[in-house]
Design an enzyme around this catalytic site. Structure first.
Site, short mmCIF file in Angstrom:
data_model
loop_
_atom_site.label_atom_id
_atom_site.label_comp_id
_atom_site.label_asym_id
_atom_site.label_seq_id
_atom_site.Cartn_x
_atom_site.Cartn_y
_atom_site.Cartn_z
N ARG A 50 0.86 -1.19 0.00
CA ARG A 50 0.00 0.00 0.00
C ARG A 50 0.89 1.24 0.00
O ARG A 50 1.88 1.30 0.73
CB ARG A 50 -0.92 0.03 1.23
N GLU A 96 -4.31 7.00 -6.17
CA GLU A 96 -4.51 6.08 -7.29
C GLU A 96 -5.87 6.33 -7.93
O GLU A 96 -6.85 6.50 -7.22
CB GLU A 96 -4.42 4.63 -6.81
N HIS A 119 -0.38 -0.43 -10.13
CA HIS A 119 -1.06 -1.33 -9.19
C HIS A 119 -1.56 -2.58 -9.90
O HIS A 119 -2.75 -2.90 -9.91
CB HIS A 119 -2.22 -0.61 -8.49
#
Length: 320
Positions: free
Chosen positions: A238, A267, A286
């Site tokens: 994270r 994000e 990601h």
């Protein structure tokens, strides 16, 4: 018969409908809407999802804090892919009698991507491919993993698998987390160390801790300076585990050798984010869980959750 409205969120690649037999819901009068772009604010989330009875969220792409849940008056079911989602206020959901369910996930997708990023950084593959395509040949010198020290912050299921990868590549593996026991570390083939030792002794530190109030910012300026000018930071967990401003400074002023990142404080990453122009980085958007195998588990089990909820027997519920 009144239809049930189901939203599938953040289907960035427009593939969700191909990973599960959603047509089976037609007989249950379920109307499905997919959203392919992220919502820009809580207000946009509420505006888009008002009127939906059920929502399927992809990981933590869309936050569901209390202020959003309170305004979604028709929402009765919220499914998250995975069995943990820090972006959902479970207490607020429980107070509103919103059932929150999860799914399993791939045990290998995230660790494999972690190792792909590490190898890409070690051999400078993205930059070398770009140079080759522009007519250049061998513009940098990489480094080998064998003989290096791999530091793992967070020795859970993913960290345990990463330790195995490290040993397979001939690395010395050390690990730290606040509650890590010596026997747990040994079972993973790692040596338990202090947090300071982890950053001071490692050539590469890779993060695999869950995000919580305690772990937020667990890597800051102090840790990055300890990692040193030959050290590499890998983060596929994270973004908020790392102080992003300190990381940008660490890259800019060469406190560390570089970083390979799959997660960020914001994000999707904005076009003007400083990490996009920071030196000595390998970046991916990601992708840790974005595999055919992972999506198959996510969406098929999300469909199971919806069917079970329609039958009054919800599966895999998350407690607030």
């Amino acid at each position: 018969m009144t239809s049930t409205r189901l939203a599938i969120l953040d289907d960035y690649q427009n593939v969700a409908k191909g990973f599960a037999p959603w047509q089976s819901l037609e007989a249950r009068s379920v109307e499905i809407t997919t959203f392919n772009r992220p919502f820009g604010s809580p207000e946009e989330t509420v505006a888009a999802l008002t009127g939906f009875d059920a929502v399927i969220a992809m990981r933590e792409r869309t936050p569901f804090p209390r202020e959003v849940l309170q305004k979604l008056e028709k929402l009765q079911l919220l499914v998250t892919t995975g069995m943990a989602n820090a972006a959902i206020d479970l207490d607020a959901a429980r107070e509103k009698n919103i059932v929150v369910c999860g799914t399993s996930g791939s045990p290998t997708a995230a660790p494999e991507h972690t190792w792909a990023l590490l190898l890409a950084f070690a051999r400078d593959i993205p930059a070398q491919e770009s140079a080759l395509r522009s007519g250049q040949w061998q513009t940098s010198v990489g480094f080998e993993l064998a003989g290096k020290t791999l530091g793992i912050l967070g020795l859970g299921k993913i960290g345990h698998r990463i330790a195995g990868y490290g040993r397979a590549f001939g690395m010395d593996v050390i690990a730290w987390s606040p509650n890590l026991r010596e026997d747990t570390a040994s079972a993973a083939g790692a040596r338990r160390v202090t947090k300071q030792q982890l950053f001071a002794e490692s050539d590469i530190v890779t993060l695999h801790a869950r995000l919580s109030e305690r772990s937020k910012g667990v890597v800051g300026e102090k840790e990055l300076r300890l990692l040193g000018p030959d050290g590499v930071l890998i983060n596929t967990a994270r973004g908020a585990l790392v102080d992003q401003n300190a990381l940008v400074d660490a890259l800019k002023y060469r406190w560390i050798r570089g970083a390979a990142l799959d997660v960020y404080d914001i994000e999707p990453l904005p076009a003007n984010h400083p990490l996009l122009s920071a030196p000595n980085t390998v970046l991916s958007p990601h992708l840790g869980y974005v595999t055919t195998e992972s999506y198959t588990r996510f969406y098929r089990e999300a469909l199971e959750d919806v069917v079970a909820w329609l039958d009054g027997l919800p599966l895999r519920t998350l407690a607030g």
